[in-house]
Each structure stands twice: as structure tokens, then as C-alpha cells.
Design a protein around this motif. Sequence first.
Motif, PDB file in Angstrom:
ATOM      1  N   SER A   1       0.852  -1.205   0.000  1.00  0.00           N
ATOM      2  CA  SER A   1       0.000   0.000   0.000  1.00  0.00           C
ATOM      3  C   SER A   1       0.886   1.252   0.000  1.00  0.00           C
ATOM      4  N   ASN A   2       2.054   1.173   0.624  1.00  0.00           N
ATOM      5  CA  ASN A   2       3.020   2.274   0.573  1.00  0.00           C
ATOM      6  C   ASN A   2       3.484   2.491  -0.873  1.00  0.00           C
ATOM      7  N   ALA A   3       3.821   1.387  -1.559  1.00  0.00           N
ATOM      8  CA  ALA A   3       4.271   1.487  -2.954  1.00  0.00           C
ATOM      9  C   ALA A   3       3.155   2.051  -3.838  1.00  0.00           C
ATOM     10  N   ALA A   4       1.909   1.621  -3.583  1.00  0.00           N
ATOM     11  CA  ALA A   4       0.773   2.105  -4.381  1.00  0.00           C
ATOM     12  C   ALA A   4       0.553   3.600  -4.163  1.00  0.00           C
ATOM     13  N   ASP A   5       0.714   4.066  -2.920  1.00  0.00           N
ATOM     14  CA  ASP A   5       0.550   5.497  -2.615  1.00  0.00           C
ATOM     15  C   ASP A   5       1.558   6.348  -3.379  1.00  0.00           C
ATOM     16  N   PHE A   6       2.789   5.836  -3.510  1.00  0.00           N
ATOM     17  CA  PHE A   6       3.860   6.627  -4.112  1.00  0.00           C
ATOM     18  C   PHE A   6       4.022   6.427  -5.612  1.00  0.00           C
ATOM     19  N   SER A   7       3.462   5.327  -6.135  1.00  0.00           N
ATOM     20  CA  SER A   7       3.712   4.965  -7.535  1.00  0.00           C
ATOM     21  C   SER A   7       3.216   6.046  -8.502  1.00  0.00           C
TER      22      SER A   7
ATOM     23  N   VAL B   1       9.345  -2.810  -5.518  1.00  0.00           N
ATOM     24  CA  VAL B   1       9.834  -1.615  -6.218  1.00  0.00           C
ATOM     25  C   VAL B   1       8.641  -0.823  -6.756  1.00  0.00           C
ATOM     26  N   ASN B   2       8.693   0.488  -6.573  1.00  0.00           N
ATOM     27  CA  ASN B   2       7.723   1.354  -7.256  1.00  0.00           C
ATOM     28  C   ASN B   2       8.454   2.499  -7.932  1.00  0.00           C
ATOM     29  N   SER B   3       7.981   2.863  -9.125  1.00  0.00           N
ATOM     30  CA  SER B   3       8.508   4.064  -9.771  1.00  0.00           C
ATOM     31  C   SER B   3       7.767   5.259  -9.183  1.00  0.00           C
ATOM     32  N   GLY B   4       8.476   6.367  -9.083  1.00  0.00           N
ATOM     33  CA  GLY B   4       7.867   7.551  -8.482  1.00  0.00           C
ATOM     34  C   GLY B   4       8.912   8.381  -7.769  1.00  0.00           C
ATOM     35  N   PRO B   5       8.469   9.295  -6.904  1.00  0.00           N
ATOM     36  CA  PRO B   5       9.425  10.190  -6.235  1.00  0.00           C
ATOM     37  C   PRO B   5      10.405   9.418  -5.359  1.00  0.00           C
ATOM     38  N   LYS B   6      11.652   9.881  -5.359  1.00  0.00           N
ATOM     39  CA  LYS B   6      12.674   9.238  -4.525  1.00  0.00           C
ATOM     40  C   LYS B   6      12.539   9.694  -3.082  1.00  0.00           C
TER      41      LYS B   6
ATOM     42  N   PHE C   1      15.408  -2.686   4.430  1.00  0.00           N
ATOM     43  CA  PHE C   1      16.050  -1.421   4.070  1.00  0.00           C
ATOM     44  C   PHE C   1      15.425  -0.863   2.794  1.00  0.00           C
ATOM     45  N   ALA C   2      15.610   0.432   2.617  1.00  0.00           N
ATOM     46  CA  ALA C   2      15.045   1.139   1.467  1.00  0.00           C
ATOM     47  C   ALA C   2      16.167   1.844   0.730  1.00  0.00           C
ATOM     48  N   GLU C   3      16.046   1.919  -0.576  1.00  0.00           N
ATOM     49  CA  GLU C   3      17.051   2.659  -1.357  1.00  0.00           C
ATOM     50  C   GLU C   3      16.411   3.270  -2.591  1.00  0.00           C
ATOM     51  N   ASN C   4      16.949   4.412  -2.993  1.00  0.00           N
ATOM     52  CA  ASN C   4      16.527   5.040  -4.242  1.00  0.00           C
ATOM     53  C   ASN C   4      17.180   4.304  -5.406  1.00  0.00           C
ATOM     54  N   ILE C   5      16.451   4.160  -6.505  1.00  0.00           N
ATOM     55  CA  ILE C   5      17.013   3.453  -7.667  1.00  0.00           C
ATOM     56  C   ILE C   5      16.851   4.297  -8.935  1.00  0.00           C
TER      57      ILE C   5
ATOM     58  N   SER D   1      17.463   2.380 -11.947  1.00  0.00           N
ATOM     59  CA  SER D   1      17.131   1.346 -12.930  1.00  0.00           C
ATOM     60  C   SER D   1      16.693   0.099 -12.175  1.00  0.00           C
ATOM     61  N   PHE D   2      15.921  -0.748 -12.864  1.00  0.00           N
ATOM     62  CA  PHE D   2      15.493  -2.018 -12.264  1.00  0.00           C
ATOM     63  C   PHE D   2      15.384  -3.059 -13.363  1.00  0.00           C
ATOM     64  N   GLU D   3      16.057  -4.189 -13.148  1.00  0.00           N
ATOM     65  CA  GLU D   3      16.064  -5.289 -14.123  1.00  0.00           C
ATOM     66  C   GLU D   3      16.419  -4.785 -15.527  1.00  0.00           C
ATOM     67  N   GLY D   4      17.449  -3.915 -15.554  1.00  0.00           N
ATOM     68  CA  GLY D   4      17.966  -3.449 -16.844  1.00  0.00           C
ATOM     69  C   GLY D   4      17.210  -2.292 -17.475  1.00  0.00           C
ATOM     70  N   LYS D   5      16.091  -1.872 -16.846  1.00  0.00           N
ATOM     71  CA  LYS D   5      15.334  -0.751 -17.421  1.00  0.00           C
ATOM     72  C   LYS D   5      15.608   0.504 -16.596  1.00  0.00           C
ATOM     73  N   ALA D   6      15.741   1.626 -17.283  1.00  0.00           N
ATOM     74  CA  ALA D   6      15.913   2.900 -16.580  1.00  0.00           C
ATOM     75  C   ALA D   6      14.579   3.268 -15.936  1.00  0.00           C
ATOM     76  N   VAL D   7      14.592   3.428 -14.630  1.00  0.00           N
ATOM     77  CA  VAL D   7      13.363   3.829 -13.920  1.00  0.00           C
ATOM     78  C   VAL D   7      13.762   4.492 -12.611  1.00  0.00           C
ATOM     79  N   GLU D   8      13.140   5.613 -12.326  1.00  0.00           N
ATOM     80  CA  GLU D   8      13.399   6.281 -11.047  1.00  0.00           C
ATOM     81  C   GLU D   8      12.359   5.829 -10.051  1.00  0.00           C
ATOM     82  N   GLY D   9      12.795   5.515  -8.854  1.00  0.00           N
ATOM     83  CA  GLY D   9      11.840   5.099  -7.839  1.00  0.00           C
ATOM     84  C   GLY D   9      12.524   4.652  -6.574  1.00  0.00           C
ATOM     85  N   VAL D  10      11.823   3.820  -5.816  1.00  0.00           N
ATOM     86  CA  VAL D  10      12.321   3.366  -4.515  1.00  0.00           C
ATOM     87  C   VAL D  10      12.182   1.846  -4.451  1.00  0.00           C
TER      88      VAL D  10
END
Length: 199
Positions: free
Chosen positions: A95-101, A123-128, A174-178, A180-189
Motif C-alpha cells: 500500500s506504501n508502494a501504491a501510494d507513491f507509484s 519496487v515502485n517508480s515515483g518520487p525518490k 532497508f530502502a534505497e533510491n534506484i 534502474s530495475f532489471e535493466g530498465k531505466a526507472v526512477e523510484g524506490v
Amino acid sequence: EQENDSNPQLGYAQHALAQLKQIISSLSEATSIEDSLQSQTPEDFPIGLMLKHYLENTKALHTGWNLDYACDISTNIQVCGDGFMIEQLMDKLLSNAADFSDGKLPITIRCHVLENVIQIVVVNSGPKLPPGLELQVFDGMTSVRMLNQDNQTHLGLGLYIVKLIADFHKGRVFAENIDSFEGKAVEGVQFTIELPYHR
């Protein structure tokens, strides 16, 4: 409605009261989970099976969340703890990921077995996360956002509950800003849960 227009203070008071109710309900949920963890006797359960059922049900229940999941944890992998609590932990994370996605990427869940822990990645794309908040985000009163999308006060207690449950299972989160994910450029957490297991 009209009464609020002519008396803005009444509107503010009603909004403040609604926020207070939300705070109290979040706190009482955190307290009741703390209490039940303290009285729980940990037992072995097959985490792979539990996660597969949970993820199937959640995908069917929350069609708006756009979940993409893969779980390759075999049925003989056991975690010592409480399966219902792991469901609570997953509910909070998703639900945290859905709120931020921002919807650019599905909410992505990957469950793997590593050398001595099972790993659950959400992983969700969205604000870091703001710099330095990667660790603080699990503290009870840290709030990354004061307002949820549904305009309710958010205290970050959902993530505090995630940490409580991970600690109970002798795991870590733990949480980290990303970028890319699985080879795709994506900004998120990316949130990562690691829990010890045995066969």
C-alpha cells in the motif's frame, strides 16, 4: 458545505479532527501489532507457499495496483515466525508502494532464496526518498509525506510496522533510491526484506 464556506475555521476544525482520528487509529494498530508479536510463539511455516497465495489473492483484490510479481521460493523453505504477520508486512509495503507509484512501472515484487536469507523486493517508480531518509523511514514518527493521496495524515507508521515484523522474524529491512530495475531505466524506490530460513 456552505456552512464551511462562510466559516472556514469550522472546516479546519473538521479536517483537524479527521486527521486526529486517523493518527489514533494508526497508533492503535501499531500498538496491537506490537502486543500480538510479544505474545506470539514463532513457528515454522513454508514462506514460498504463503507468499504465492498472498500475491495471487492481492493481485485479484487490488486490480488498480498493477502488480507484477515473481516468487521462486520452493515449498521446502521454512521461516520461523508467523505467516499472518508476514501478510501484514506485505500489505504495508504494497500500500506504501501504491501510494507513491507514478504508474510508469507496475508495482514489482520479486521473492528469491539467497545463500542464508530469503529476499523480498518491492519496487515502485515515483518520487525518490529525500537524502538521508533511507534508514529513518522505518522510525515510528518519521513522515515522508504529511498527506496521503486520500488526504489522510500519514505518520510513516506502516513502515514502522514493517520493521517491527521483520525484527520479530530476526530479519532486516532497508530502502534505497534506484535509477534502474532489471535493466530498465526507472526512477523510484526499492524496499528489501531479508529473513533467515531453513529447510
